[in-house]
Scaffold this motif. Structure first.
Motif, PDB file in Angstrom:
ATOM      1  N   ARG A 116       0.837  -1.210   0.000  1.00 30.91           N
ATOM      2  CA  ARG A 116       0.000   0.000   0.000  1.00 30.91           C
ATOM      3  C   ARG A 116       0.868   1.254   0.000  1.00 30.91           C
ATOM      4  O   ARG A 116       0.567   2.233  -0.680  1.00 30.91           O
ATOM      5  CB  ARG A 116      -0.914   0.039   1.233  1.00 30.91           C
ATOM      6  N   ALA A 117       1.930   1.247   0.780  1.00 32.26           N
ATOM      7  CA  ALA A 117       2.780   2.433   0.948  1.00 32.26           C
ATOM      8  C   ALA A 117       3.665   2.700  -0.262  1.00 32.26           C
ATOM      9  O   ALA A 117       4.063   3.847  -0.494  1.00 32.26           O
ATOM     10  CB  ALA A 117       3.651   2.269   2.193  1.00 32.26           C
ATOM     11  N   ALA A 118       3.972   1.685  -1.036  1.00 29.76           N
ATOM     12  CA  ALA A 118       4.941   1.823  -2.142  1.00 29.76           C
ATOM     13  C   ALA A 118       4.567   2.943  -3.109  1.00 29.76           C
ATOM     14  O   ALA A 118       5.444   3.654  -3.608  1.00 29.76           O
ATOM     15  CB  ALA A 118       5.090   0.500  -2.881  1.00 29.76           C
ATOM     16  N   LYS A 119       3.293   3.128  -3.349  1.00 30.88           N
ATOM     17  CA  LYS A 119       2.854   4.159  -4.312  1.00 30.88           C
ATOM     18  C   LYS A 119       3.136   5.573  -3.820  1.00 30.88           C
ATOM     19  O   LYS A 119       3.183   6.510  -4.609  1.00 30.88           O
ATOM     20  CB  LYS A 119       1.369   3.986  -4.631  1.00 30.88           C
ATOM     21  N   ASP A 120       3.345   5.738  -2.517  1.00 31.48           N
ATOM     22  CA  ASP A 120       3.569   7.067  -1.948  1.00 31.48           C
ATOM     23  C   ASP A 120       5.039   7.470  -1.884  1.00 31.48           C
ATOM     24  O   ASP A 120       5.355   8.579  -1.433  1.00 31.48           O
ATOM     25  CB  ASP A 120       2.975   7.141  -0.529  1.00 31.48           C
ATOM     26  N   TRP A 121       5.927   6.581  -2.310  1.00 34.19           N
ATOM     27  CA  TRP A 121       7.364   6.854  -2.200  1.00 34.19           C
ATOM     28  C   TRP A 121       8.019   6.795  -3.576  1.00 34.19           C
ATOM     29  O   TRP A 121       7.695   5.922  -4.379  1.00 34.19           O
ATOM     30  CB  TRP A 121       8.026   5.852  -1.247  1.00 34.19           C
ATOM     31  N   PRO A 122       8.974   7.701  -3.853  1.00 33.12           N
ATOM     32  CA  PRO A 122       9.614   7.740  -5.168  1.00 33.12           C
ATOM     33  C   PRO A 122      10.670   6.654  -5.366  1.00 33.12           C
ATOM     34  O   PRO A 122      11.124   6.447  -6.487  1.00 33.12           O
ATOM     35  CB  PRO A 122      10.268   9.126  -5.209  1.00 33.12           C
ATOM     36  N   ALA A 123      11.055   5.974  -4.297  1.00 31.87           N
ATOM     37  CA  ALA A 123      12.073   4.918  -4.378  1.00 31.87           C
ATOM     38  C   ALA A 123      11.504   3.657  -3.722  1.00 31.87           C
ATOM     39  O   ALA A 123      10.524   3.719  -2.973  1.00 31.87           O
ATOM     40  CB  ALA A 123      13.357   5.373  -3.666  1.00 31.87           C
ATOM     41  N   PRO A 124      12.117   2.511  -3.988  1.00 35.49           N
ATOM     42  CA  PRO A 124      11.630   1.270  -3.381  1.00 35.49           C
ATOM     43  C   PRO A 124      11.727   1.297  -1.855  1.00 35.49           C
ATOM     44  O   PRO A 124      12.669   1.849  -1.278  1.00 35.49           O
ATOM     45  CB  PRO A 124      12.560   0.202  -3.953  1.00 35.49           C
ATOM     46  N   ILE A 125      10.758   0.687  -1.214  1.00 34.13           N
ATOM     47  CA  ILE A 125      10.762   0.543   0.244  1.00 34.13           C
ATOM     48  C   ILE A 125      11.780  -0.525   0.617  1.00 34.13           C
ATOM     49  O   ILE A 125      11.800  -1.610   0.029  1.00 34.13           O
ATOM     50  CB  ILE A 125       9.355   0.188   0.756  1.00 34.13           C
ATOM     51  N   VAL A 126      12.632  -0.210   1.589  1.00 34.91           N
ATOM     52  CA  VAL A 126      13.672  -1.145   2.035  1.00 34.91           C
ATOM     53  C   VAL A 126      13.403  -1.663   3.446  1.00 34.91           C
ATOM     54  O   VAL A 126      14.251  -2.343   4.031  1.00 34.91           O
ATOM     55  CB  VAL A 126      15.084  -0.514   1.962  1.00 34.91           C
ATOM     56  N   THR A 127      12.245  -1.367   3.985  1.00 31.62           N
ATOM     57  CA  THR A 127      11.865  -1.861   5.311  1.00 31.62           C
ATOM     58  C   THR A 127      11.969  -3.378   5.324  1.00 31.62           C
ATOM     59  O   THR A 127      11.520  -4.046   4.388  1.00 31.62           O
ATOM     60  CB  THR A 127      10.422  -1.429   5.648  1.00 31.62           C
ATOM     61  N   THR A 128      12.544  -3.899   6.399  1.00 26.12           N
ATOM     62  CA  THR A 128      12.647  -5.352   6.536  1.00 26.12           C
ATOM     63  C   THR A 128      11.570  -5.861   7.490  1.00 26.12           C
ATOM     64  O   THR A 128      11.096  -5.130   8.372  1.00 26.12           O
ATOM     65  CB  THR A 128      14.026  -5.764   7.077  1.00 26.12           C
ATOM     66  N   ILE A 129      11.186  -7.095   7.287  1.00 25.81           N
ATOM     67  CA  ILE A 129      10.321  -7.803   8.233  1.00 25.81           C
ATOM     68  C   ILE A 129      11.235  -8.816   8.903  1.00 25.81           C
ATOM     69  O   ILE A 129      11.762  -9.714   8.237  1.00 25.81           O
ATOM     70  CB  ILE A 129       9.135  -8.480   7.522  1.00 25.81           C
ATOM     71  N   GLU A 130      11.456  -8.620  10.195  1.00 26.49           N
ATOM     72  CA  GLU A 130      12.437  -9.419  10.927  1.00 26.49           C
ATOM     73  C   GLU A 130      11.761 -10.255  12.005  1.00 26.49           C
ATOM     74  O   GLU A 130      10.693  -9.875  12.502  1.00 26.49           O
ATOM     75  CB  GLU A 130      13.488  -8.496  11.558  1.00 26.49           C
ATOM     76  N   PRO A 131      12.397 -11.348  12.396  1.00 21.85           N
ATOM     77  CA  PRO A 131      11.818 -12.166  13.468  1.00 21.85           C
ATOM     78  C   PRO A 131      11.725 -11.372  14.775  1.00 21.85           C
ATOM     79  O   PRO A 131      12.590 -10.545  15.076  1.00 21.85           O
ATOM     80  CB  PRO A 131      12.808 -13.317  13.635  1.00 21.85           C
ATOM     81  N   LEU A 132      10.671 -11.633  15.515  1.00 18.57           N
ATOM     82  CA  LEU A 132      10.509 -11.022  16.832  1.00 18.57           C
ATOM     83  C   LEU A 132      11.496 -11.703  17.778  1.00 18.57           C
ATOM     84  O   LEU A 132      11.379 -12.885  18.066  1.00 18.57           O
ATOM     85  CB  LEU A 132       9.076 -11.205  17.336  1.00 18.57           C
ATOM     86  N   THR A 133      12.488 -10.953  18.207  1.00 19.86           N
ATOM     87  CA  THR A 133      13.510 -11.481  19.106  1.00 19.86           C
ATOM     88  C   THR A 133      13.362 -10.811  20.472  1.00 19.86           C
ATOM     89  O   THR A 133      12.390 -10.098  20.719  1.00 19.86           O
ATOM     90  CB  THR A 133      14.922 -11.229  18.525  1.00 19.86           C
ATOM     91  N   GLN A 134      14.325 -11.008  21.320  1.00 22.44           N
ATOM     92  CA  GLN A 134      14.290 -10.447  22.668  1.00 22.44           C
ATOM     93  C   GLN A 134      14.176  -8.926  22.632  1.00 22.44           C
ATOM     94  O   GLN A 134      14.949  -8.266  21.942  1.00 22.44           O
ATOM     95  CB  GLN A 134      15.557 -10.848  23.431  1.00 22.44           C
TER      96      GLN A 134
END
Length: 180
Positions: A116-134
């Protein structure tokens, strides 16, 4: 009332904490560290960039008032998810854009929110989805920083008001300040 938790990293935790404390349905926001390999890291260690942790927030919210997807939409709108390991002048993996899902459903919603957010940004989204750790709570003086010290901190004064303005403009119906 159904409480859920979102764990998000979007640069300086002082800045993201201030944004989410203004969201209707948010019960609490804690600043802390996640995603690293050193137990019980300190702020100084995390700022050094060698622990692998991200400065992050843990948002507890009432899902009857605000959905996890809404939290993610606000997250993507109020930080730059297109810069790798950087938010403004804050540079390093500790300032990365990351989501730490608490369930498979949250992971699915995180992927959908990125689309959904990708259309609002001029560059690719680099946010990572990471495991929930401590999770490690940040030191007490980092909690509620904007309300206690931030409005006297030049860095915070330069960075936080524009984020709050964006929240209040783009998500006016969700802002405690606008609704008040």
């Amino acid at each position: 009332m159904t409480s859920e938790v979102a764990t998000l990293a979007g640069g300086c935790f002082w800045c993201t904490e201030a944004v989410f404390k203004d969201v209707i349905g948010v019960e609490s926001v804690e600043s802390g560290y996640i995603g690293g390999r050193v137990p019980n890291p300190t702020y100084k260690q995390v700022c050094g960039g060698d622990t692998g942790h991200a400065e992050a927030i843990r948002v507890t919210f009432d899902s009857d008032q605000v959905r996890y997807g809404d939290i993610l939409d606000m997250f993507f709108a109020t930080h730059d998810p297109t810069t790798l390991n950087r938010q403004g002048n804050d540079v390093g993996t500790q300032y990365r854009s990351a989501i730490f899902p608490h369930s498979d459903e949250q992971a699915d919603e995180a992927r959908a929110a990125m689309e959904r957010a990708a259309k609002d940004w001029p560059a690719p989204i680099v946010t990572t989805i990471e495991p929930l750790t401590q999770w490690y709570d940040a030191e007490d003086y980092h909690q509620d920083y904007w309300d206690s010290e931030g409005q006297r901190n030049p860095y915070c004064m330069a960075v936080i008001p524009p984020k709050l303005a964006k929240l209040r403009k783009s998500f006016a119906a969700r802002s405690k300040t606008v609704a008040a």
